[in-house]
Enzyme design. Structure first.
Site, PDB file in Angstrom:
ATOM      1  N   ASN A  21      73.746  13.038  12.270  1.00  0.00           N
ATOM      2  CA  ASN A  21      74.146  14.424  12.717  1.00  0.00           C
ATOM      3  C   ASN A  21      73.488  14.948  14.221  1.00  0.00           C
ATOM      4  OD1 ASN A  21      71.552  15.336  12.134  1.00  0.00           O
ATOM      5  ND2 ASN A  21      72.025  16.674  10.545  1.00  0.00           N
ATOM      6  N   HIS A  51      70.523  14.811  15.265  1.00  0.00           N
ATOM      7  CA  HIS A  51      68.845  15.241  15.120  1.00  0.00           C
ATOM      8  C   HIS A  51      67.930  14.459  15.715  1.00  0.00           C
ATOM      9  CE1 HIS A  51      68.095  13.569  11.092  1.00  0.00           C
ATOM     10  NE2 HIS A  51      67.107  13.155  11.652  1.00  0.00           N
ATOM     11  N   GLU A 105      67.318  19.758  13.593  1.00  0.00           N
ATOM     12  CA  GLU A 105      68.676  19.749  13.146  1.00  0.00           C
ATOM     13  C   GLU A 105      69.536  20.746  13.704  1.00  0.00           C
ATOM     14  OE1 GLU A 105      69.177  17.734  10.820  1.00  0.00           O
ATOM     15  OE2 GLU A 105      68.091  17.956   9.006  1.00  0.00           O
TER      16      GLU A 105
HETATM   17  C1  GLP Z   1      64.456  10.846  10.348  1.00  0.00           C
HETATM   18  C2  GLP Z   1      63.483  11.108  11.633  1.00  0.00           C
HETATM   19  C3  GLP Z   1      63.904  10.895  12.964  1.00  0.00           C
HETATM   20  C4  GLP Z   1      64.558   9.654  13.045  1.00  0.00           C
HETATM   21  C5  GLP Z   1      65.839   9.760  12.186  1.00  0.00           C
HETATM   22  C6  GLP Z   1      66.797   8.504  12.028  1.00  0.00           C
HETATM   23  O1  GLP Z   1      64.911  12.077   9.519  1.00  0.00           O
HETATM   24  N1  GLP Z   1      63.028  12.402  11.546  1.00  0.00           N
HETATM   25  O2  GLP Z   1      62.820  10.947  13.952  1.00  0.00           O
HETATM   26  O3  GLP Z   1      65.105   9.183  14.304  1.00  0.00           O
HETATM   27  O4  GLP Z   1      65.761  10.376  10.778  1.00  0.00           O
HETATM   28  O5  GLP Z   1      66.085   7.781  11.082  1.00  0.00           O
HETATM   29  P1  GLP Z   1      66.770   6.153  11.014  1.00  0.00           P
HETATM   30  O6  GLP Z   1      65.990   5.400  11.900  1.00  0.00           O
HETATM   31  O7  GLP Z   1      66.069   5.883   9.531  1.00  0.00           O
HETATM   32  O8  GLP Z   1      68.390   6.191  10.860  1.00  0.00           O
END
Ligand code: GLP
Length: 247
Positions: A138, A140, A145
């Site tokens: 999304n 973030h 968020e």
């Molecule tokens: C998490 C973390 C982020 C990260 C994102 C994507 O919630 N707080 O810092 O970049 O989600 O994570 P992933 O690499 O597992 O897709």
């Protein structure tokens, strides 16, 4: 129009090697580098590559410091899904970065005080030289968020249902992620002198397009990075697939 530079690779493994060699170069040039670190599945191969690089070339983190982006509120540091545990398992215990300079937000006690203390600790180190960032589906960054202010500082954030769903697989069966986390704010992130954003896989293509092709918009927190003068996006072809198309 974004000033971000894009480096596109055929696979997540190639992305990992390139990010590790970039960070390795930064630390070699300036051993006292202050690193901003990230967690998530995207970063597992990156820490693996960085640990390998350190072992093979003698790259030392002995004079470096690190600040992680975020930590869940209420998880013990040794909980299998805490970001402290992730960092210990994937990076800290394999390199010579001193434990007292490898910091994450202290999310176990008074959260408001912990947020202020984290900002003060970053400032006391002279600010972050290079901030690593992943991106949520999304848009973030950290746990900022959609709707987060672009000038926010380290704070307690509420996770959206989509982020909770995306991160549930990191938790033991039957356990859900906590609803809150301490995260650096978008303003804290933008203060870093350099930002390295990493995105791999088709599931990140839409978020990347919204972040860098559309106009900056609070609905896509990563679009705040368009305001920063030194952003490099390391991505694979699958994540890059939507760039060049209107968001
Ligand atoms: C998490 C973390 C982020 C990260 C994102 C994507 O919630 N707080 O810092 O970049 O989600 O994570 P992933 O690499 O597992 O897709």
């Amino acid at each position: 129009m974004t000033k971000a530079q894009f480096q596109v690779f055929p696979s997540p493994e190639a992305v990992a090697g390139a990010v590790a060699s970039h960070i390795g170069g930064v630390v070699r040039t300036r051993p006292q580098t202050v690193l901003g670190l990230a967690t998530g599945k995207t970063f597992v191969p990156i820490y693996e590559a960085l640990v390998r690089l350190s072992g093979e070339t003698g790259l030392s983190f002995a004079e470096a410091s690190s600040f992680n982006l975020d930590e869940y509120v209420g998880l013990a540091p040794d909980h299998p899904a805490s970001f402290r545990r992730y960092m210990e398992d994937n990076f800290f215990r394999h390199v010579d970065l001193p434990a007292e300079r490898a910091l994450l937000p202290e999310a176990g006690g008074d959260a408001e005080a912990a947020c202020l203390a984290y900002e003060a600790a970053i400032a006391a180190r002279g600010g972050i030289d290079v901030q690593l960032l992943g991106i949520g589906r999304n848009g973030h960054i950290g746990f900022n968020e959609p709707g987060s202010a672009f000038d926010g500082r380290t704070q307690v954030a509420r996770l959206t249902p989509s982020t909770i769903a995306a991160n549930t697989s990191d938790f033991p069966a039957g356990e859900l992620p906590p609803p809150e986390a301490i995260t650096m704010g978008i303003g804290t992130i933008l203060d870093a002198r350099e930002i390295v954003l990493v995105a791999t896989g088709a599931a990140k293509a839409e978020a990347l397009t919204r972040a860098f092709v559309a106009l900056p918009d609070r609905d896509c927190p990563a679009s705040a990075l368009q305001q920063h003068a030194h952003v490099t996006v390391f991505c694979d072809e699958a994540a890059f697939a939507g760039m060049g198309r209107p968001a």
